[in-house]
Write an enzyme that holds these catalytic residues in place. Structure first.
Site, short mmCIF file in Angstrom:
data_model
loop_
_atom_site.label_atom_id
_atom_site.label_comp_id
_atom_site.label_asym_id
_atom_site.label_seq_id
_atom_site.Cartn_x
_atom_site.Cartn_y
_atom_site.Cartn_z
N ALA A 61 0.86 -1.20 0.00
CA ALA A 61 0.00 0.00 0.00
C ALA A 61 0.89 1.24 0.00
CB ALA A 61 -0.87 -0.01 1.24
N GLY A 100 0.71 -5.12 1.17
CA GLY A 100 -0.41 -5.25 0.24
C GLY A 100 0.02 -5.87 -1.08
N GLU A 103 -0.23 -9.43 -0.52
CA GLU A 103 -1.67 -9.75 -0.39
C GLU A 103 -2.34 -9.80 -1.76
OE1 GLU A 103 -3.38 -8.17 3.58
OE2 GLU A 103 -1.90 -6.70 2.94
N GLU A 123 3.51 -5.33 7.22
CA GLU A 123 2.68 -4.28 7.82
C GLU A 123 2.96 -4.02 9.28
OE1 GLU A 123 1.60 -6.60 5.69
OE2 GLU A 123 0.02 -5.83 4.39
C1 LIG Z 1 12.14 -2.93 -0.39
C2 LIG Z 1 11.51 -1.60 -0.79
C3 LIG Z 1 10.18 -1.82 -1.45
C4 LIG Z 1 12.45 -0.90 -1.78
O1 LIG Z 1 13.69 -0.64 -1.16
P1 LIG Z 1 14.77 0.31 -1.84
O2 LIG Z 1 14.94 -0.08 -3.25
O3 LIG Z 1 15.95 0.30 -0.95
O4 LIG Z 1 14.13 1.75 -1.89
P2 LIG Z 1 13.68 2.70 -0.71
O5 LIG Z 1 14.68 3.76 -0.54
O6 LIG Z 1 13.31 1.93 0.47
O7 LIG Z 1 12.35 3.31 -1.29
C5 LIG Z 1 12.37 4.16 -2.43
C6 LIG Z 1 11.35 5.24 -2.23
O8 LIG Z 1 10.06 4.64 -2.23
C7 LIG Z 1 9.36 4.99 -1.05
N1 LIG Z 1 8.51 3.85 -0.68
C8 LIG Z 1 8.87 2.60 -0.51
N2 LIG Z 1 7.83 1.82 -0.20
C9 LIG Z 1 6.77 2.64 -0.21
C10 LIG Z 1 5.38 2.44 0.03
N3 LIG Z 1 4.88 1.21 0.30
N4 LIG Z 1 4.58 3.50 -0.05
C11 LIG Z 1 5.07 4.73 -0.33
N5 LIG Z 1 6.36 4.99 -0.57
C12 LIG Z 1 7.19 3.95 -0.50
C13 LIG Z 1 10.45 5.25 -0.02
O9 LIG Z 1 9.96 6.06 0.99
C14 LIG Z 1 11.50 5.93 -0.89
O10 LIG Z 1 11.15 7.27 -1.08
P3 LIG Z 1 11.82 8.43 -0.21
O11 LIG Z 1 13.30 8.21 -0.28
O12 LIG Z 1 11.33 8.24 1.20
O13 LIG Z 1 11.32 9.66 -0.83
C15 LIG Z 1 11.37 -0.71 0.44
O14 LIG Z 1 11.06 0.60 0.05
C16 LIG Z 1 10.33 -1.16 1.41
O15 LIG Z 1 10.59 -2.03 2.21
N6 LIG Z 1 9.15 -0.53 1.36
C17 LIG Z 1 8.09 -0.76 2.32
C18 LIG Z 1 7.40 -2.05 2.05
C19 LIG Z 1 6.27 -2.26 3.01
O16 LIG Z 1 6.47 -2.38 4.19
N7 LIG Z 1 5.07 -2.29 2.49
C20 LIG Z 1 3.87 -2.42 3.27
C21 LIG Z 1 3.08 -1.17 3.20
S1 LIG Z 1 1.66 -1.21 4.23
C22 LIG Z 1 0.59 -2.21 3.38
O17 LIG Z 1 0.90 -2.66 2.33
C23 LIG Z 1 -0.71 -2.42 4.02
C24 LIG Z 1 -1.65 -3.15 3.41
C25 LIG Z 1 -2.90 -3.46 4.12
C26 LIG Z 1 -4.08 -2.81 3.57
C27 LIG Z 1 -4.03 -1.37 3.77
C28 LIG Z 1 -5.37 -0.79 3.70
C29 LIG Z 1 -5.25 0.66 3.98
C30 LIG Z 1 -6.50 1.36 4.32
C31 LIG Z 1 -7.25 0.74 5.46
C32 LIG Z 1 -7.91 1.72 6.30
C33 LIG Z 1 -8.72 1.02 7.36
C34 LIG Z 1 -8.85 1.79 8.59
C35 LIG Z 1 -10.03 2.68 8.59
C36 LIG Z 1 -9.96 3.54 9.78
C37 LIG Z 1 -11.30 4.14 9.99
O18 LIG Z 1 -12.29 3.40 10.07
O19 LIG Z 1 -11.34 5.38 10.08
#
Ligand SMILES: CC(C)(COP(=O)(O)OP(=O)(O)OC[C@H]1O[C@@H](n2cnc3c(N)ncnc32)[C@H](O)[C@@H]1OP(=O)(O)O)[C@@H](O)C(=O)NCCC(=O)NCCSC(=O)/C=C/CCCCCCCCCCCCC(=O)O
Length: 719
Positions: A61, A100, A103, A123
């Site tokens: 996500a 995600g 997922e 997550e």
């Molecule tokens: C391994 C990586 C993917 C890549 O690593 P690398 O190549 O080394 O590069 P990085 O330097 O890490 O990243 C490059 C830039 O990209 C940005 N980045 C990376 N990942 C993301 C991301 N997922 N989103 C946004 N940006 C991202 C990073 O910041 C760098 O940019 P900058 O230098 O900072 O400018 C590595 O990046 C990595 O590990 N990424 C994270 C992977 C991760 O953990 N993913 C999980 C994300 S959470 C998720 O997926 C959740 C899913 C569940 C469903 C979600 C539903 C949401 C809404 C629900 C709401 C319900 C509640 C309601 C409340 C209410 O009722 O009110």
């Protein structure tokens, strides 16, 4: 944001296009929904492949969306639609499939992964749970114990492990998209009844209650107060005990609580802060993107004590040629053995060959003549370090970077001992240096941007989280530690016990309280520093004046313990007692408690009741106040730098986001008010006097932490 093409005549290829990591932003989700509809409605398409552009499947996500009003199609129905499709859908996993992203892949009917791909439900590391069906599908696919392990830790698994666990169906060394297309062709038209994970029964051990009780206990212990791992266990329990649709409801319910929690905000802040510290800048205006690092092929370490050994191992593990120098015969022989052992153990853990041939040992400092970079790690003594830097300056080839691993001494003074002070920087590693992730790169006023860029790049290569900081006593981490330690001692004087102080800090989330930590690192270390500063006065008379040194309140408690030979774990006695020297389990020590009582009587102190709240406020706000001074002095470029140093180097609980983030969560006005209160009560403790920057930030409306840098700049320009 998702491109649809038809390949091999009958395969609909959906390519996620959202650089840099193909995160599932609103536009990307809309793109997938549209492309899936198109694939399903196109009669020429018999099967579908989903992949990501630029060699990465999907980073999950879009974390940047979390703090905003989320629009666009939600993930859960999008993934359900894919799973419900009557045409086979194959995920082609290259690079990463995290959160995600995985997922989404679990909603597909098949998964083909490249051998170098990494997968994980990450997550929990962001204070959340896999709320796009991950907590319900993964246990159904690979069983409850394995799913619990992955979901509660967020750990990354390799493609090989994913295959073994049953997460993926095929692993390839070739182009994963091409292989997935072939796979899709081979399964076109086949029944999908057995391929929809949500319809699987959840394979469960017979005694589900016992299993979950045991896991919950373990998770609570390791979570140190973090709530997401606990919610993850609860969600997986729902998978094990409820039908899928009810499990999904539970997953959403638990996610709703986590999503708006302060812990999720803190963890997501840490995620971005960790990346932001790489974009360093110096007060001179030099920056990460305009300063070119030099490549380092051969490096040297001078001094093979505990730190030097760890640094040599870390350098060799990076693939560099290393010259390890130790001039003392006994230490030299011992270090060689220890370094080899460390490398062998590391290699065994990773299933690789130990890089033993990367290190050459010498007892002669002349052996460093041809290296590109030297890291001095001799004993923490300025005179000794001065001598080493003078020697290095004449021995090393032109242009060699000279770095010091000092934890507090003046880097600029060491630079002044050399012919080329611009080549000198601090590289402050944390023990054990081959394990701990933090590196403070310390620039003096004369360090060149290239020297900083090179040290930062080398740190990154070594797998460290490197933070560039200015030169001052103790730099960032140790400078902030001083008021924290000082408050802990004052609390003991006033009536607290080591157990009470440590208990409060551990409940807050520190792995070890301050006294347990001192016992671990050795009380003699600080004693030596205080002696050097002229603060230690053995046998001083009792009474309040004995506790004022150099015009400010001072607690000699630590010195008195050292005078008794109580140096902590290594002597079997410190703030706690240990079964024998070197033992690690701290035990209540009646001697220490009588000693504290006697001390108070001798100094005319009446013990009072101290609660956990006071412990936290005094220890943590004193430390935070020093953090504001560091920002004010320009030693750290922003709060993120300080927070990352504390999270990675000082076991500050990540779910609290680091000290400066924590201050912003508590509220700057509250922190200021409590500091003022304690400073009034203890006017002889300058660390408690609220820093100007804190006052000014409060006066300017307490901006959120991500706006501090800007606010500080503005405040500076008004001076
Ligand atoms: C391994 C990586 C993917 C890549 O690593 P690398 O190549 O080394 O590069 P990085 O330097 O890490 O990243 C490059 C830039 O990209 C940005 N980045 C990376 N990942 C993301 C991301 N997922 N989103 C946004 N940006 C991202 C990073 O910041 C760098 O940019 P900058 O230098 O900072 O400018 C590595 O990046 C990595 O590990 N990424 C994270 C992977 C991760 O953990 N993913 C999980 C994300 S959470 C998720 O997926 C959740 C899913 C569940 C469903 C979600 C539903 C949401 C809404 C629900 C709401 C319900 C509640 C309601 C409340 C209410 O009722 O009110």
């Amino acid at each position: 944001m998702a491109q649809f093409t038809r390949v091999s005549r009958s395969v609909g290829l959906i390519t996620l296009q959202n650089p840099p990591v193909n995160a599932l932003s609103a536009v990307a989700r809309q793109g997938i929904v549209d492309a899936v509809k198109r694939a399903l409605s196109d009669p020429k398409v018999k099967s579908v492949v989903i992949c990501g552009q630029n060699g990465i499947f999907c980073g999950g996500a879009d974390i940047k969306e979390f703090g905003t009003n989320i629009t666009g199609p939600p993930l859960v129905p999008m993934i359900h639609a894919i799973e419900a499709s009557n045409k086979p859908v194959v995920a082609a996993i290259e690079g990463s499939a995290f959160g995600g992203g995985l997922e989404l892949a679990l909603g597909c009917h098949y998964r083909v992964a490249h051998s170098k791909a990494k997968l994980g439900l990450t997550e929990v590391t962001l204070g959340l749970l896999p709320a796009a069906g991950g907590t319900q599908r993964l246990p159904r696919l690979i069983g409850v114990p394995a799913a619990l392990n992955l979901i509660t830790t967020g750990r990354h698994v390799t493609a090989a492990e994913a295959l073994q666990l049953g997460i993926v169906d095929q692993v390839t060394d070739h182009n994963a998209v091409d292989e997935a297309v072939k796979f899709a062709l081979s399964v076109a038209g086949k029944s999908l009844d057995a391929r929809r994970i949500s319809t699987y029964p959840c394979p469960c051990p017979s005694d589900v209650d016992a299993l979950f009780e045991e896991v919950m206990q373990k998770v609570r212990q390791s979570a140190r107060g973090a709530i997401a791992p606990i919610a993850c266990v609860q969600a997986v329990r729902a998978a094990a005990t409820l039908p899928y649709s009810q499990g999904m409801e539970r997953e959403q319910e638990l996610m709703a609580t986590l999503f708006t929690s302060g812990q999720a905000r803190a963890l997501q802040y840490c995620f971005f802060a960790q990346r932001a510290v790489g974009r360093w800048s110096m007060p001179s205006g030099a920056r990460w993107d305009t300063s070119k690092p030099r490549s380092i092929h051969k490096a040297a370490v001078i001094g093979l004590g505990t730190m030097g050994r760890g640094i040599a191992v870390a350098l060799a593990q990076t693939g560099l040629s290393v010259v390890a120098v130790e001039t003392q015969e006994k230490q030299f022989m011992e270090a060689k053995k220890m370094v080899s052992g460390m490398m062998e153990r590391g290699a065994k853990r990773h299933g690789t060959a130990p890089p033993l041939d990367k290190i050459t040992y010498s007892q002669n400092i002349q052996a460093v003549a041809d290296v590109d970079l030297v890291i001095e790690a001799v004993f923490e003594d300025m005179a000794l370090k001065e001598k080493v830097f003078q020697q290095l300056s004449t021995i090393c080839k032109q242009g060699t970077f000279l770095c010091t691993n000092t934890s507090a001494l003046d880097v600029d003074h060491l630079a002044s001992q050399t012919r080329n002070p611009e080549l000198v920087v601090g590289m402050h590693f944390f023990a054990p240096a081959h394990v701990m992730k933090l590196l403070e790169v310390v620039y003096g006023p004369r360090s060149s941007p290239q020297a900083v860029a090179t040290a930062m790049q080398l740190g990154k290569k070594m797998g460290k989280v490197s933070v560039a900081v200015g030169n001052c006593r103790g730099f960032v981490g140790n400078r902030m530690l001083k008021p924290y330690l000082e408050q802990a001692l004052f609390l003991l004087e006033e009536g607290a016990t080591p157990e009470l102080v440590d208990g409060a800090l551990e409940e807050f989330g520190f792995a070890l309280g301050v006294f347990k930590m001192s016992d671990l690192s050795g009380l003699d270390v600080g004693w030596k520093v205080r002696k050097g500063d002229g603060l230690v006065e053995p046998g001083l008379a009792s009474g309040p004046s004995a506790r004022i040194r150099q015009g400010r309140r001072y607690s000699p408690l630590g010195d008195l313990l050292c005078e008794q030979g109580r140096f902590g774990q290594k002597t079997g006695q410190g703030w706690y007692r240990y079964d024998k020297p070197g033992s690690r389990v701290p035990r209540y020590d009646p001697w220490l408690h009588s000693f504290l009582e006697e001390y108070r009587t001798q100094h005319g102190i009446v013990a009072r009741r101290i609660d956990q709240q006071e412990v936290l406020e005094r220890c943590l706000y004193a430390l935070i106040n020093e953090g504001f001074r560091i920002l004010e002095d320009g030693i750290a470029a922003g709060p993120e730098d300080i927070d990352i140093i504390y999270v990675f180097g000082y076991s500050w609980p990540r779910h609290r986001g680091g000290p400066m983030f924590y201050a912003s969560m508590v509220g700057l006005a509250k922190v200021l008010e409590r500091l003022e209160h304690y400073h009034q009560a203890h006017p002889d403790v300058p660390y408690m006097q609220p820093c100007n920057l804190l006052r000014r930030l409060v006066a300017s409306g307490s901006p959120p932490v991500h706006k501090w840098k800007e606010a500080i700049k503005k405040l500076r320009s008004q001076l």
